[in-house]
Design a protein around this motif. Sequence first.
Motif, PDB file in Angstrom:
ATOM      1  N   ALA A  16     -13.182 -21.060   8.785  1.00 55.15           N
ATOM      2  CA  ALA A  16     -14.479 -20.738  10.013  1.00 55.15           C
ATOM      3  C   ALA A  16     -14.979 -20.083  10.450  1.00 55.15           C
ATOM      4  O   ALA A  16     -16.460 -19.867  10.622  1.00 55.15           O
ATOM      5  CB  ALA A  16     -14.377 -22.627  10.281  1.00 55.15           C
ATOM      6  N   ALA A  45     -11.709 -27.879  15.570  1.00 55.97           N
ATOM      7  CA  ALA A  45     -10.465 -29.044  14.390  1.00 55.97           C
ATOM      8  C   ALA A  45      -9.398 -29.970  15.112  1.00 55.97           C
ATOM      9  O   ALA A  45      -9.097 -28.697  16.162  1.00 55.97           O
ATOM     10  CB  ALA A  45     -10.191 -27.754  13.556  1.00 55.97           C
ATOM     11  N   THR A  89     -12.547 -31.822  11.732  1.00 54.91           N
ATOM     12  CA  THR A  89     -13.297 -30.532  11.838  1.00 54.91           C
ATOM     13  C   THR A  89     -14.589 -31.227  12.312  1.00 54.91           C
ATOM     14  O   THR A  89     -14.820 -32.322  12.260  1.00 54.91           O
ATOM     15  CB  THR A  89     -13.202 -30.296  10.399  1.00 54.91           C
ATOM     16  OG1 THR A  89     -14.200 -30.674   9.866  1.00 54.91           O
ATOM     17  CG2 THR A  89     -11.854 -29.303  10.296  1.00 54.91           C
ATOM     18  N   ASP A 125      -5.782 -22.041   8.908  1.00 51.48           N
ATOM     19  CA  ASP A 125      -6.573 -22.476   8.050  1.00 51.48           C
ATOM     20  C   ASP A 125      -7.588 -22.458   8.024  1.00 51.48           C
ATOM     21  O   ASP A 125      -8.665 -21.632   7.424  1.00 51.48           O
ATOM     22  CB  ASP A 125      -5.836 -22.601   6.612  1.00 51.48           C
ATOM     23  CG  ASP A 125      -6.070 -22.096   5.617  1.00 51.48           C
ATOM     24  OD1 ASP A 125      -5.745 -20.830   5.098  1.00 51.48           O
ATOM     25  OD2 ASP A 125      -6.453 -22.606   4.463  1.00 51.48           O
ATOM     26  N   TRP A 126      -8.504 -23.998   8.172  1.00 52.16           N
ATOM     27  CA  TRP A 126      -9.659 -24.143   8.162  1.00 52.16           C
ATOM     28  C   TRP A 126     -10.200 -23.265   8.628  1.00 52.16           C
ATOM     29  O   TRP A 126     -11.614 -22.894   9.116  1.00 52.16           O
ATOM     30  CB  TRP A 126      -9.143 -25.769   9.066  1.00 52.16           C
ATOM     31  CG  TRP A 126     -11.013 -26.459   8.923  1.00 52.16           C
ATOM     32  CD1 TRP A 126     -11.408 -26.195   7.449  1.00 52.16           C
ATOM     33  CD2 TRP A 126     -12.001 -26.089   9.676  1.00 52.16           C
ATOM     34  NE1 TRP A 126     -13.010 -26.760   8.123  1.00 52.16           N
ATOM     35  CE2 TRP A 126     -13.092 -26.463   8.841  1.00 52.16           C
ATOM     36  CE3 TRP A 126     -11.913 -26.219  11.395  1.00 52.16           C
ATOM     37  CZ2 TRP A 126     -14.181 -26.667  10.452  1.00 52.16           C
ATOM     38  CZ3 TRP A 126     -13.305 -25.916  12.223  1.00 52.16           C
ATOM     39  CH2 TRP A 126     -14.411 -26.889  11.487  1.00 52.16           C
ATOM     40  N   ARG A 135      -9.990 -34.532   7.422  1.00 48.22           N
ATOM     41  CA  ARG A 135      -8.996 -33.367   6.283  1.00 48.22           C
ATOM     42  C   ARG A 135      -8.418 -34.403   6.397  1.00 48.22           C
ATOM     43  O   ARG A 135      -7.453 -34.847   6.796  1.00 48.22           O
ATOM     44  CB  ARG A 135      -9.078 -31.885   6.602  1.00 48.22           C
ATOM     45  CG  ARG A 135     -10.388 -31.663   7.177  1.00 48.22           C
ATOM     46  CD  ARG A 135     -10.879 -30.458   6.506  1.00 48.22           C
ATOM     47  NE  ARG A 135     -12.318 -30.789   7.013  1.00 48.22           N
ATOM     48  CZ  ARG A 135     -13.588 -30.416   6.131  1.00 48.22           C
ATOM     49  NH1 ARG A 135     -13.510 -29.670   4.984  1.00 48.22           N
ATOM     50  NH2 ARG A 135     -14.720 -29.480   6.561  1.00 48.22           N
ATOM     51  N   SER A 153     -17.249 -24.332  15.907  1.00 46.01           N
ATOM     52  CA  SER A 153     -16.679 -25.244  15.401  1.00 46.01           C
ATOM     53  C   SER A 153     -15.898 -25.261  16.338  1.00 46.01           C
ATOM     54  O   SER A 153     -14.613 -25.083  16.610  1.00 46.01           O
ATOM     55  CB  SER A 153     -15.135 -24.210  13.666  1.00 46.01           C
ATOM     56  OG  SER A 153     -17.032 -23.462  13.637  1.00 46.01           O
TER      57      SER A 153
END
Length: 277
Positions: free
Chosen positions: A99, A235, A273, A94-95, A262, A233
């Motif tokens: 992004a 994560a 992240t 989801d993150w 997170r 990005s």
Amino acid sequence: MARGTSRLGEAGVPSPRVDAEILAAHVLGVSRSQLLLSDGFTEQALLEYVKAVETRASGVPVQHITGRAPFRHVELAVGPGVFVPRPETELLADWGLAALAGHSRPVVVDLCSGSGAIALAVANERPDATVFAVERSPEALTWLRRNAAERSEAGDPPVTVVEGDVADASVLAELNGTVDLVLCNPPYVPLGTKVAVEVDHDPPQAVFGGAEGLDLIPAVIRTAARLLGSGGSFAVEHDETHGAEVPALLREDGRFAVIRLRYDLAQRARYTTAHKA
Ligand SMILES: C[S@@+](CC[C@H](N)C(=O)[O-])C[C@H]1O[C@@H](n2cnc3c(N)ncnc32)[C@H](O)[C@@H]1O
């Protein structure tokens, strides 16, 4: 189904009702939401259901019994030899998807792809993305290729499956400095950690990350730094006990900014992240 629920409850299954319903739907060949409308069990179906409940009660994950695991809006084929995707990893995906907002035709790499859950979810939700999935285990690669083929037959854009070690500097070297998003759920459980009986059905090399659980993470960070373009990005999921170590490893690398730990809904440190500086 009530008897299935109580049998699973007695056996200590964490979500007995959900699992009893999933197994009933599987045996009856309907979706869970269609269960109430189904005609119920024939004698033969009831025998199959009792067998499935007993298998689940013995600790076999429900996804190994049905052969399917949901992840965001996709469903993966899973079984022996591949890690069953977990709902908490949906947070990391989801993150990553958030992004990508504002990027058109992004390039995305899923390191340690397993069944392909993250890569295939991203391809499903961002059909304009070019997605690569890197995996080392031959057994997991068989599942990954099968899932990639299934999703592309279902109409999602194809994901490129790459057989390789995420620590190898030549993996996807042609993408160096051009990737918009790198996501990774590596093996990270410290050896010797007491895990739930279901975890015994995941391949050990998918779960355990050496004595401290951090064996692969420095290599994942180096590979992400190599692949990402400026501002890209990253994560990485990690053990809840590594909320200090993983951000520190990213700071040590020196090529990342905006490093953030997170948490999941239970306030456990779940992933970290960062953006390529
Ligand atoms: C925790 S599982 C994650 C699978 C999937 N991404 C998910 O979230 O469900 C970790 C995966 O990393 C793979 N793996 C472990 N070491 C690796 C390495 N050095 N290079 C590539 N893949 C690796 C394992 O085979 C396993 O499939």
